[in-house]
Scaffold this motif. Structure first.
Motif, PDB file in Angstrom:
ATOM      1  N   VAL A 122       0.872  -1.177   0.000  1.00 25.74           N
ATOM      2  CA  VAL A 122       0.000   0.000   0.000  1.00 25.74           C
ATOM      3  C   VAL A 122       0.910   1.228   0.000  1.00 25.74           C
ATOM      4  CG1 VAL A 122      -1.749   1.304   1.278  1.00 25.74           C
ATOM      5  CG2 VAL A 122      -1.871  -1.191   1.178  1.00 25.74           C
ATOM      6  N   ALA A 123       0.714   2.089  -1.001  1.00 21.10           N
ATOM      7  CA  ALA A 123       1.659   3.198  -1.168  1.00 21.10           C
ATOM      8  C   ALA A 123       0.958   4.528  -1.364  1.00 21.10           C
ATOM      9  CB  ALA A 123       2.565   2.916  -2.372  1.00 21.10           C
ATOM     10  N   LYS A 124       1.604   5.575  -0.854  1.00 23.94           N
ATOM     11  CA  LYS A 124       1.124   6.948  -1.058  1.00 23.94           C
ATOM     12  C   LYS A 124       2.150   7.679  -1.926  1.00 23.94           C
ATOM     13  CE  LYS A 124      -1.371   9.825   0.368  1.00 23.94           C
ATOM     14  NZ  LYS A 124      -2.550  10.447  -0.285  1.00 23.94           N
ATOM     15  N   PRO A 125       1.885   7.761  -3.224  1.00 22.58           N
ATOM     16  CA  PRO A 125       2.837   8.457  -4.087  1.00 22.58           C
ATOM     17  C   PRO A 125       2.609   9.964  -4.068  1.00 22.58           C
ATOM     18  CG  PRO A 125       1.075   7.513  -5.398  1.00 22.58           C
ATOM     19  CD  PRO A 125       0.748   7.204  -3.962  1.00 22.58           C
ATOM     20  N   GLY A 126       3.642  10.716  -4.398  1.00 18.57           N
ATOM     21  CA  GLY A 126       3.488  12.156  -4.544  1.00 18.57           C
ATOM     22  C   GLY A 126       3.692  12.896  -3.243  1.00 18.57           C
ATOM     23  N   LEU A 127       3.340  14.166  -3.261  1.00 20.72           N
ATOM     24  CA  LEU A 127       3.654  15.053  -2.133  1.00 20.72           C
ATOM     25  C   LEU A 127       2.527  15.135  -1.112  1.00 20.72           C
ATOM     26  CD1 LEU A 127       5.265  17.967  -4.196  1.00 20.72           C
ATOM     27  CD2 LEU A 127       6.432  16.144  -2.935  1.00 20.72           C
ATOM     28  N   ASP A 128       1.346  14.659  -1.465  1.00 17.94           N
ATOM     29  CA  ASP A 128       0.191  14.800  -0.584  1.00 17.94           C
ATOM     30  C   ASP A 128       0.295  13.880   0.630  1.00 17.94           C
ATOM     31  OD1 ASP A 128      -2.444  15.352   0.342  1.00 17.94           O
ATOM     32  OD2 ASP A 128      -3.116  13.509  -0.637  1.00 17.94           O
ATOM     33  N   GLY A 129      -0.154  14.361   1.781  1.00 17.98           N
ATOM     34  CA  GLY A 129      -0.054  13.581   3.013  1.00 17.98           C
ATOM     35  C   GLY A 129      -1.368  13.028   3.542  1.00 17.98           C
ATOM     36  N   HIS A 130      -2.446  13.174   2.793  1.00 20.25           N
ATOM     37  CA  HIS A 130      -3.745  12.703   3.307  1.00 20.25           C
ATOM     38  C   HIS A 130      -3.779  11.176   3.244  1.00 20.25           C
ATOM     39  CE1 HIS A 130      -4.683  16.943   2.566  1.00 20.25           C
ATOM     40  NE2 HIS A 130      -5.572  16.797   3.530  1.00 20.25           N
ATOM     41  N   ASP A 131      -3.467  10.530   4.376  1.00 17.23           N
ATOM     42  CA  ASP A 131      -3.273   9.080   4.363  1.00 17.23           C
ATOM     43  C   ASP A 131      -4.403   8.305   5.043  1.00 17.23           C
ATOM     44  OD1 ASP A 131      -2.739   9.866   6.943  1.00 17.23           O
ATOM     45  OD2 ASP A 131      -0.719   9.031   7.048  1.00 17.23           O
ATOM     46  N   SER A 181      -4.600  13.979  -4.796  1.00 16.83           N
ATOM     47  CA  SER A 181      -4.081  15.314  -5.098  1.00 16.83           C
ATOM     48  C   SER A 181      -4.284  15.749  -6.536  1.00 16.83           C
ATOM     49  CB  SER A 181      -2.593  15.350  -4.781  1.00 16.83           C
ATOM     50  OG  SER A 181      -1.910  14.490  -5.674  1.00 16.83           O
ATOM     51  N   GLY A 182      -4.941  14.925  -7.339  1.00 16.26           N
ATOM     52  CA  GLY A 182      -5.128  15.295  -8.739  1.00 16.26           C
ATOM     53  C   GLY A 182      -3.965  14.906  -9.628  1.00 16.26           C
ATOM     54  N   ALA A 183      -2.945  14.285  -9.043  1.00 16.53           N
ATOM     55  CA  ALA A 183      -1.756  13.944  -9.834  1.00 16.53           C
ATOM     56  C   ALA A 183      -1.802  12.500 -10.342  1.00 16.53           C
ATOM     57  CB  ALA A 183      -0.500  14.171  -9.006  1.00 16.53           C
ATOM     58  N   ILE A 236      -9.398  10.557  -5.176  1.00 17.00           N
ATOM     59  CA  ILE A 236     -10.258  11.542  -5.849  1.00 17.00           C
ATOM     60  C   ILE A 236      -9.902  11.485  -7.323  1.00 17.00           C
ATOM     61  CG2 ILE A 236     -10.935  13.976  -5.955  1.00 17.00           C
ATOM     62  CD1 ILE A 236     -11.511  13.054  -3.223  1.00 17.00           C
ATOM     63  N   ILE A 237     -10.590  10.603  -8.027  1.00 14.52           N
ATOM     64  CA  ILE A 237     -10.263  10.378  -9.436  1.00 14.52           C
ATOM     65  C   ILE A 237     -11.544  10.506 -10.260  1.00 14.52           C
ATOM     66  CG2 ILE A 237      -9.417   8.650 -11.086  1.00 14.52           C
ATOM     67  CD1 ILE A 237      -7.572   7.716  -8.672  1.00 14.52           C
ATOM     68  N   PRO A 238     -11.605  11.521 -11.128  1.00 14.23           N
ATOM     69  CA  PRO A 238     -12.832  11.739 -11.894  1.00 14.23           C
ATOM     70  C   PRO A 238     -13.153  10.543 -12.791  1.00 14.23           C
ATOM     71  CG  PRO A 238     -11.319  13.615 -12.129  1.00 14.23           C
ATOM     72  CD  PRO A 238     -10.572  12.527 -11.426  1.00 14.23           C
ATOM     73  N   VAL A 278       1.590  20.355 -10.292  1.00 11.24           N
ATOM     74  CA  VAL A 278       1.611  21.819 -10.355  1.00 11.24           C
ATOM     75  C   VAL A 278       0.208  22.403 -10.566  1.00 11.24           C
ATOM     76  CG1 VAL A 278       2.508  23.820 -11.626  1.00 11.24           C
ATOM     77  CG2 VAL A 278       4.003  21.872 -11.140  1.00 11.24           C
ATOM     78  N   GLY A 279      -0.192  23.253  -9.642  1.00  9.80           N
ATOM     79  CA  GLY A 279      -1.470  23.958  -9.767  1.00  9.80           C
ATOM     80  C   GLY A 279      -2.701  23.107  -9.520  1.00  9.80           C
ATOM     81  N   LYS A 280      -2.506  21.846  -9.087  1.00 11.41           N
ATOM     82  CA  LYS A 280      -3.642  20.920  -8.985  1.00 11.41           C
ATOM     83  C   LYS A 280      -4.515  21.198  -7.761  1.00 11.41           C
ATOM     84  CE  LYS A 280      -3.303  18.379 -12.653  1.00 11.41           C
ATOM     85  NZ  LYS A 280      -2.265  17.379 -12.815  1.00 11.41           N
ATOM     86  N   THR A 281      -3.924  21.308  -6.594  1.00 15.56           N
ATOM     87  CA  THR A 281      -4.748  21.448  -5.387  1.00 15.56           C
ATOM     88  C   THR A 281      -4.708  22.865  -4.837  1.00 15.56           C
ATOM     89  OG1 THR A 281      -2.887  20.831  -4.005  1.00 15.56           O
ATOM     90  CG2 THR A 281      -4.353  19.062  -4.690  1.00 15.56           C
ATOM     91  N   GLY A 282      -4.083  23.745  -5.569  1.00 15.64           N
ATOM     92  CA  GLY A 282      -3.973  25.120  -5.104  1.00 15.64           C
ATOM     93  C   GLY A 282      -3.114  25.895  -6.074  1.00 15.64           C
TER      94      GLY A 282
END
Lengths: 138, 556
Positions: A11-20, A67-69, A96-98, B133-137
């Motif tokens: 189980v992994a959290k990629p990217g900069l977001d910390g909402h775990d 995070s949208g990434a 959060i994936i559209p 970049v620019g995604k959450t803010g």
């Protein structure tokens, strides 16, 4: 006795977001459902996740992205797994994936995306039915 | 009040003669009733439940210690709460347009959301920023971006809240530099930096450095602001993220106030007098679904904080004792399914915040489980606040639920439970030690997992999720951030870096590095670096070298 091999899931959290919250709840549910769970912790690059997946000899990688990434992070993990010759490790995840991005991610090789409202039972059942050990031959 | 014995007799009689026959005919819907946080709620609350309540000691009139009934004597009769919608996406130019729109719609304060790379201290052209970049803010890399962000917005005419934590000193310095360029003196600007690193370790996990140097950055800013930017709220001590991470209402209350204690102790340890900085500490709470539990939480927060400040820290200035707070409705309560229902949830939550006496409020938009909100959904969210303020009548009197047997009991019970948590933390040696042990993190993780299991067994109901489910819903239109933003911002930051005086940047960063390894207040050095157009990433790199980085302990 020929017991079924216990699946190992990273189980992994990629990217900069910390909402775990989601990643941790899913990790605990998978563990309670009888799987072996390895949790990477936060702020992982795709490269770090792929080397953990190979080192830990897991059968699947589960990514949580809020995070949208996701359009960058999911394909990048799959690409790096292939480069390491570990394409038999399946990648699934959620966040959060559209809706309109899901078919695109599936085309990139993501096995399954769970979106808000998915139940733990749906997730653990899906893993049980769809993830196969990468070491079946052995 | 009637004699306690009389009341007890009357209640026993009611139970026997009135209640019992009713229950025999029609049992209650459930055996137990509880709040969303599993706090047991009784059938009926009577004067017996508040017989220990002393009006002067426990409530006080509004504007008076212990501020249970509110921090202002006139509350919303004098001034409505500040309607402050959190916003930011894309480039500084994109977000500047959204701010102008919100101000034109009657919003009264700004609230800046930064994108993940800024929050984590990386420039947009860094490898770790790919896809984010620019995604959450909004993406802010150098002072140039900050100048664009506030183009045409005189900083003496708005107050600005910035949701920024680990790099808060840098964004604050950029804001001060913009004010200077606009010719606005620092004593005329007001606003808030979230700057609450403790709740990052506990809940939101956007940390960069380890706790000790992080606390030093915070006390440096507190000390600098008290001398130079007296109207700035230096820390917004946040329960919001603790709740979003899955805590109960009591955990939110307790861990937030424990963080507050941690900052006050750090300020005193840094040599400041408590009354010099405590008046500029503010709070930030969540407004979740459980209406009365939330109202009681805000009331308990004011009372506990007032007593802690007076009794534990010996504060003398009443402003040090006032728990002033911002509230945001609960993002985690919203559903992707039947998203229009979120308007109703948000209205109920916002109403609780107002009845609990909030100083400012953000209402979430209906589409926020799907994406960043559109202009239309943000407008509905803002109108929700305006309807509560102008149409509902609830703003006409202070603390309308004061004296309610139920709300007063709940306030007392939540206070007692929160104090138990705070005692546990004190026994561990304080909040930093508790965080290092993982105590709040594990408590929250357990509560989050329990709640999810309660949803799955339908012990708790969420409309559209485990009850009243609709198949084949029509998707709604959502905002997408153009993938081009990343390319545009990378060009922006590269251009900004190319045209500055490289020698000046180098020199300011070297001075900053030296200062970071010594005891000086870092604010003047950060300001100098920012004004030389050193980027956020470059400044954070200096601190990464000097302070080290914090790594997730990976507790499940």
């Amino acid at each position: 006795m020929a017991s079924e091999k216990t699946l190992r899931i990273l189980v992994a959290k990629p990217g900069l977001d910390g909402h775990d919250r989601g990643a941790k709840v899913v990790a605990r549910a998978l563990r309670d459902a009888g799987f072996e769970v390895v949790y990477t912790g936060l702020h992982q690059t795709p490269k770090m996740i792929v080397s953990a997946a190979v080192d830990e000899d897991v059968d699947a990688v589960s990514l949580s992205v809020l995070s949208g990434a996701h359009m960058y992070l999911f394909p990048e993990v799959i690409k790096l797994l292939k480069e390491k010759g570990a394409q038999d490790i399946q990648v699934f995840g959620g966040g959060i994936i559209p809706d309109e991005d899901i078919p695109k991610l599936e085309k990139e090789g993501v096995a399954k995306i769970f979106t808000p409202g998915a139940t733990l039972k749906e997730i653990t059942s899906w893993v049980r039915e769809n993830i196969r050990s990468t070491k079946e031959a052995g | 009040m009637a004699d306690v014995k009389d009341l007890e007799r009357q209640l026993a009689q009611w139970e026997e003669e009135t209640l019992k026959p009713t229950l025999e005919k029609r049992p209650e819907r459930q055996e137990h009733f509880s709040t969303i946080s599993n706090h047991e709620i009784r059938r009926l609350y009577t004067p017996l439940d508040v017989s220990g309540l002393d009006y002067e000691r426990d409530l006080g009139n509004p504007g008076e210690y212990p501020y249970t009934r509110g921090i202002h004597p006139t509350m919303y009769r004098g001034k409505l709460w500040t309607m402050r919608q959190f916003a930011g996406f894309g480039t500084a130019k994109d977000s500047n347009a959204r701010y102008h729109y919100l101000l034109s719609q009657g919003q009264t304060g700004l609230s800046v959301a930064f994108h993940m790379p800024t929050i984590m201290g990386y420039d947009s052209d860094h490898d770790r920023s790919r896809g984010e970049v620019g995604k959450t803010g909004v993406s802010i890399d150098t002072l140039e971006d900050m100048e664009t962000l506030f183009q045409g917005i005189p900083l003496d005419q708005v107050t600005t809240s910035m949701t920024i934590n680990a790099p808060a000193t840098i964004l604050f310095s950029m804001y001060l530099a913009v004010a200077k360029k606009q010719g606005v003196s620092w004593d005329r600007i007001g606003g808030t930096t979230q700057n609450d690193i403790l709740k990052e370790y506990i809940a939101q996990k956007s940390w960069i450095y380890p706790p000790k140097p992080s606390m030093r950055l915070i006390t440096d800013m507190m000390s600098f602001a008290k001398d130079h930017v007296p109207r700035w709220n230096t820390i917004s001590i946040s329960g919001y993220h603790i709740r979003e991470a899955g805590s109960t209402a009591v955990q939110e209350l307790a861990f937030t106030l424990a963080d507050g204690i941690g900052y006050v102790e750090a300020g005193i340890e840094a040599g400041m007098d408590v009354d010099d900085f405590a008046p500029r500490l503010s709070f930030f709470f969540n407004a979740h679904n459980d209406f009365f539990e939330e109202i009681a939480k805000y009331r308990a927060a004011r009372r506990i904080w007032a007593r802690i400040m007076k009794e534990r820290f010996g504060a003398k200035n009443p402003k040090s004792m006032m728990c002033r707070f911002h509230t945001q409705t609960a993002g985690c309560s919203l559903t992707a399914q039947q998203p229009y229902n979120n308007v109703v949830r948000t209205a109920v939550q916002a109403l609780a915040a107002v009845l609990g006496g909030t100083q400012s409020l953000h209402t979430n938009s209906l589409d926020e489980t799907l994406a960043l909100p559109t202009e239309e959904t943000v407008r509905i969210a803002l109108r929700t606040q305006q309807i509560i303020a102008q149409e509902s009548g609830v703003a006409a009197t202070a603390d309308p639920f004061g004296g309610s047997y139920f709300v007063e009991s709940l306030t007392d019970e939540m206070e007692a439970q929160a104090l138990t948590y705070i005692e546990n933390i004190d026994q561990m040696g304080g909040i930093i030690e508790a965080i290092e042990k993982g105590y709040p993190q594990k408590e929250i993780g357990n509560a989050a997992y329990l709640y999810q299991k309660q949803l799955e067994t339908r012990e708790k109901i969420i409309v559209g999720i485990n009850e009243y489910i609709e198949e084949n819903e029509t998707p709604i239109e959502t905002l997408t951030v153009d993938e081009e933003v990343e390319k545009i911002q990378i060009e922006n930051v590269r251009r900004a870096k190319a045209k500055r005086d490289a020698g000046k940047v180098q020199k300011s960063l070297q001075k900053l590095e030296q200062a970071a390894r010594g005891p000086d207040n870092l604010m003047p050095y950060i300001l100098e670096a920012v004004e030389s157009y050193a980027s956020l990433g470059e400044i954070c790199d200096v601190f990464r070298d000097a302070f080290g980085e914090y790594v997730d302990p990976k507790w499940l």
